[in-house]
Design a protein around this motif. Structure first.
Motif, PDB file in Angstrom:
ATOM      1  N   SER A 159      24.790  35.082  37.770  1.00 53.42           N
ATOM      2  CA  SER A 159      24.055  36.312  37.478  1.00 53.42           C
ATOM      3  C   SER A 159      24.994  37.479  37.194  1.00 53.42           C
ATOM      4  CB  SER A 159      23.147  36.658  38.658  1.00 53.42           C
ATOM      5  OG  SER A 159      23.929  37.000  39.792  1.00 53.42           O
ATOM      6  N   GLU A 160      24.418  38.576  36.799  1.00 53.72           N
ATOM      7  CA  GLU A 160      25.208  39.781  36.522  1.00 53.72           C
ATOM      8  C   GLU A 160      25.904  40.281  37.782  1.00 53.72           C
ATOM      9  OE1 GLU A 160      24.651  44.338  34.720  1.00 53.72           O
ATOM     10  OE2 GLU A 160      22.924  42.987  34.884  1.00 53.72           O
ATOM     11  N   GLU A 183      28.936  38.227  38.452  1.00 58.45           N
ATOM     12  CA  GLU A 183      30.018  38.637  37.538  1.00 58.45           C
ATOM     13  C   GLU A 183      30.679  39.925  38.023  1.00 58.45           C
ATOM     14  OE1 GLU A 183      31.273  36.915  35.315  1.00 58.45           O
ATOM     15  OE2 GLU A 183      29.786  35.652  34.285  1.00 58.45           O
ATOM     16  N   LYS A 184      29.889  40.856  38.518  1.00 57.88           N
ATOM     17  CA  LYS A 184      30.439  42.118  39.020  1.00 57.88           C
ATOM     18  C   LYS A 184      31.303  41.891  40.263  1.00 57.88           C
ATOM     19  CE  LYS A 184      26.768  45.163  37.286  1.00 57.88           C
ATOM     20  NZ  LYS A 184      25.631  46.049  37.661  1.00 57.88           N
TER      21      LYS A 184
END
Length: 377
Positions: A126-127, A130-131
């Protein structure tokens, strides 16, 4: 003489494995969903749990992405965590707390999620994941930008304090870049656990308490809805695995001391959780048994797929001499007949040797997300 020593080691290992299986470290496995339900349902610290029914959700047929959307937490009173366990009698308060129930539930939920799966299997990234990888990449880059100092002392390079000061200054911003904008108020609370997760800047040491702080950091992200049900595998296989890489780089670069190490009688100088989750990956493996992880050839050929073997590989790189001598506990565990038994035993061992030890828990910090308040009946 060498053959005699080997016989002695094998007998010792066999005796230990019997004790390991019959000791209080052994968990009798039951219904996994019921076990996970302890954490994943109901109210947690006044907030609705964001990992509601994690294990049960995966088994519901015909579910849609909307079904996996975590409920919005109702609690917004975030606070900077503080220490609550100052004396040994306070340990009872810790073991009865919502924090203890939440933490163990989180560990067991992820343990169940990775069972029988390889690091290289396919899963959603998910985003938020990634962060988090960007955040860990930043910490890694700062190590490169902060080389060790020349000093007479071999261990505890003081450059670590410079590296840590950078994190101390930037932690809230790093966390704010990961969490949703409407949860920005949680950044100061969650950032404390990120700073606790990388070691102690005064002693320049690192241990299982710091590792636990990173697990709490991830647990908090779940509670505010930044991480979701379908992030389970990525939490361990992407984020926690990357965290281990950064921690090993810190340990090697700044020659960090093991915090509270039991030496040869401890499981590992620095980590514990990857052995738990890593052993779960091996459950029901068709060919690799516990006895194989002491075989360096097996380790080198399979460490990319299994977190447990990554840990063994790091130990082999950092220590010299016979494995049975420098890592006696692991050598003994290699005689346990199945990975399921190893996994169950390690969970109980983690509770007894880490979560029930005052020298570890006295450093834990509690806030609104990880609450010292007792579990509600």
């Amino acid at each position: 003489m060498r053959n005699f020593q080997n016989v002695g080691q094998n007998q010792s290992r066999a005796i230990f494995s019997i004790g390991f299986l019959s000791s209080p470290y052994l968990v009798v496995s039951g219904n996994a969903n019921r076990m996970l339900h302890i954490y994943t349902s109901g109210e947690i610290s006044g907030c609705t749990a964001t990992l509601v029914n994690m294990a049960e959700t995966e088994h519901h047929s015909g579910s849609s992405p909307e079904d996996d959307t975590p409920p919005i937490p109702v609690c917004q009173n975030f606070m900077v965590p503080k220490k609550e366990i100052s004396m040994f009698p306070d340990m009872g308060k810790w073991k009865r707390s919502q924090a203890y129930a939440d933490y163990m539930g989180f560990i067991l939920t992820l343990n169940e999620g990775v069972k029988g799966k390889k690091l290289t299997c396919e899963y959603k990234v998910s985003e938020t994941i990634e962060k988090l990888l960007v955040l860990l990449g930043t910490l890694d880059r700062w190590i490169d930008e902060t080389p060790p100092e020349d000093q007479p002392s071999r261990f505890g390079n003081k450059a670590y304090r410079t590296w840590y000061a950078k994190l101390d200054q930037e932690a809230e911003g790093l966390v704010a870049a990961v969490i949703p904008e409407d949860k920005a108020a949680a950044a100061p609370e969650i950032a404390v656990y990120l700073k606790e997760a990388v070691g102690n800047s005064t002693r320049i040491d690192y241990g299982t308490g710091h590792e636990a702080a990173f697990a709490i950091f991830l647990c908090c992200l779940c509670k505010i809805g930044a991480l979701r049900v379908d992030d389970q595998l990525a939490i361990i296989f992407k984020v926690f695995d990357r965290y281990l890489v950064v921690m090993r780089k810190l340990q090697k670069t700044y020659r960090m001391e093991p915090a509270g190490s039991q030496g040869v009688w401890g499981l590992d100088d620095f980590q514990f959780l990857p052995f738990i989750w890593g052993s779960s990956q091996f459950v029901d493996h068709p060919t690799l048994e516990p006895k194989h992880f002491v075989d360096e050839k097996v380790v080198n050929e399979n460490h990319h797929d299994y977190m447990f073997l990554e840990c063994i590989k790091f130990i082999n790189e950092m220590k010299t001499g016979p494995f049975a001598e420098h890592s006696n506990q692991l050598w003994n565990i290699s005689a346990v007949p199945t990975w399921s038994k190893v996994n169950q035993g390690l969970i109980r061992m983690y509770k007894a040797e880490c979560l029930e030890k005052f020298p570890v828990i006295q450093h834990f910090k509690f806030g609104s997300l990880i609450s010292i308040q007792p579990v509600k009946p």
